[in-house]
Motif scaffolding. Sequence first.
Motif, PDB file in Angstrom:
ATOM      1  N   SER A  49      -7.683 -50.949 -26.394  1.00  0.00           N
ATOM      2  CA  SER A  49      -7.539 -52.335 -26.951  1.00  0.00           C
ATOM      3  C   SER A  49      -6.414 -53.203 -26.241  1.00  0.00           C
ATOM      4  CB  SER A  49      -7.399 -52.428 -28.448  1.00  0.00           C
ATOM      5  OG  SER A  49      -7.112 -53.885 -28.787  1.00  0.00           O
ATOM      6  N   ASN A  59     -11.371 -57.642 -38.220  1.00  0.00           N
ATOM      7  CA  ASN A  59     -11.228 -56.184 -37.845  1.00  0.00           C
ATOM      8  C   ASN A  59     -10.784 -55.440 -39.263  1.00  0.00           C
ATOM      9  OD1 ASN A  59     -11.477 -55.176 -34.992  1.00  0.00           O
ATOM     10  ND2 ASN A  59     -10.468 -57.287 -34.884  1.00  0.00           N
ATOM     11  N   GLU A 107      -0.926 -53.913 -32.182  1.00  0.00           N
ATOM     12  CA  GLU A 107      -1.993 -52.861 -32.276  1.00  0.00           C
ATOM     13  C   GLU A 107      -1.519 -51.829 -33.631  1.00  0.00           C
ATOM     14  OE1 GLU A 107      -4.783 -52.353 -31.140  1.00  0.00           O
ATOM     15  OE2 GLU A 107      -5.063 -53.995 -29.475  1.00  0.00           O
ATOM     16  N   GLU A 141      -3.564 -50.904 -36.533  1.00  0.00           N
ATOM     17  CA  GLU A 141      -3.886 -49.394 -37.080  1.00  0.00           C
ATOM     18  C   GLU A 141      -3.181 -49.161 -38.452  1.00  0.00           C
ATOM     19  OE1 GLU A 141      -4.340 -45.631 -34.458  1.00  0.00           O
ATOM     20  OE2 GLU A 141      -2.019 -46.009 -34.753  1.00  0.00           O
ATOM     21  N   ALA A 187       1.389 -47.367 -32.375  1.00  0.00           N
ATOM     22  CA  ALA A 187      -0.174 -47.237 -32.361  1.00  0.00           C
ATOM     23  C   ALA A 187      -0.637 -46.125 -31.571  1.00  0.00           C
ATOM     24  CB  ALA A 187      -0.537 -48.542 -31.673  1.00  0.00           C
ATOM     25  N   ASN A 194      -5.619 -44.047 -29.759  1.00  0.00           N
ATOM     26  CA  ASN A 194      -7.060 -44.661 -30.213  1.00  0.00           C
ATOM     27  C   ASN A 194      -7.053 -46.169 -29.596  1.00  0.00           C
ATOM     28  OD1 ASN A 194      -8.109 -42.328 -30.997  1.00  0.00           O
ATOM     29  ND2 ASN A 194      -7.353 -42.624 -32.953  1.00  0.00           N
ATOM     30  N   ARG A 195      -5.737 -46.689 -29.812  1.00  0.00           N
ATOM     31  CA  ARG A 195      -5.964 -48.355 -29.727  1.00  0.00           C
ATOM     32  C   ARG A 195      -5.405 -48.663 -28.250  1.00  0.00           C
ATOM     33  NH1 ARG A 195      -7.838 -50.388 -33.674  1.00  0.00           N
ATOM     34  NH2 ARG A 195      -7.106 -52.539 -32.934  1.00  0.00           N
TER      35      ARG A 195
END
Length: 349
Positions: free
Chosen positions: A137, A201, A167, A171, A130, A133-134
Amino acid sequence: MSSSNEITYCLIFDTNALFQAYEKKADFTTFSFNSTFENVIDMINQLDIYNQVTVAIPSVVWSEMEQQIIEKHDELLSTYKSTISKKRFPEYSIQENPDINYPEYIKNKIVEYKKEISVGLNEVIEIQIASSNRFESIINRAFDKLPPFEGRDKKSDKGFKDALLWESILEFSLTHRNSKIIYYSKDNAFGEFLLKEFAENVSDSSLFICKNENEVKVQLEAWAKEIDKYSYQPIEDYDENKEIVDWLNSGDFSVQIIERDFGLVEKGRLITSTTAHLISIDNIESLNSDENSIEYYIEAALQFIYELKDGGKTQDTINVGINIKMLDDATYSVEDAYRTDEDETESKS
């Protein structure tokens, strides 16, 4: 994978579906997944959907597999050296090879194996870790103890790896829309909560979490029928392990797994009786054979049900590794059994 609006199909493996039981049979000169990988590939090819189904191994899984074989190599090599230093036989001569950098050695073997499984009918890809950007989270999961950070003892190391893997899958799914995905994982941390999160999501795709080969088989057959209902043929049910599977479902196996002291069964004054049930078989491997016996290593899920003095019941479902010997008179003996899961599932009634 296709980037068009057509439905794409992907099967993703977790580490626990592919790891080798090095304690039972170890070849550290090479690298490979366990027999489950080939079994699933065979299913895809039997169903003639190898052009539609992509097989994916996350980078996290490759890294864990590499770490596993290095750690087991170091551990078992030390044990082996200790053993051979204490015993000598006139029939055998053991020569020690020059020291090598084993992590570097096995890294090259893994590269070779990646090339090997990428050549052939099946498309095998690697899901990258990932991106940054993850990470927010992942941090939120850690602080809030959200799955897959949950589990027995809330182990942060395992939780972080599971979260990073999850994650990575999320993604990947967000960049491969309109997909149907099988995630093959035996980890109890991956359940309904994460299925719900995926649906929220990635609304235009679907995820199926399978815990064993039979669940994978059922879902692959559904895909095959969906892809081409006219040419669909179910996977042949021939099972070369039918005899041992029948025995694993017998009362004799249940008695042995309960009465022999493998540390699987809870004991206490409040427990009046115990029964054992085979929930699923995830892997059967033949280890050694001679004219007198055959040894098997089996990965399975067992459920123990305990009756209590107050009339209540409690149950415990665990993943186990089992070492079994079949003698030449077709009798079976449980030689060893141990837990392979980190998360247990309990309920009371």
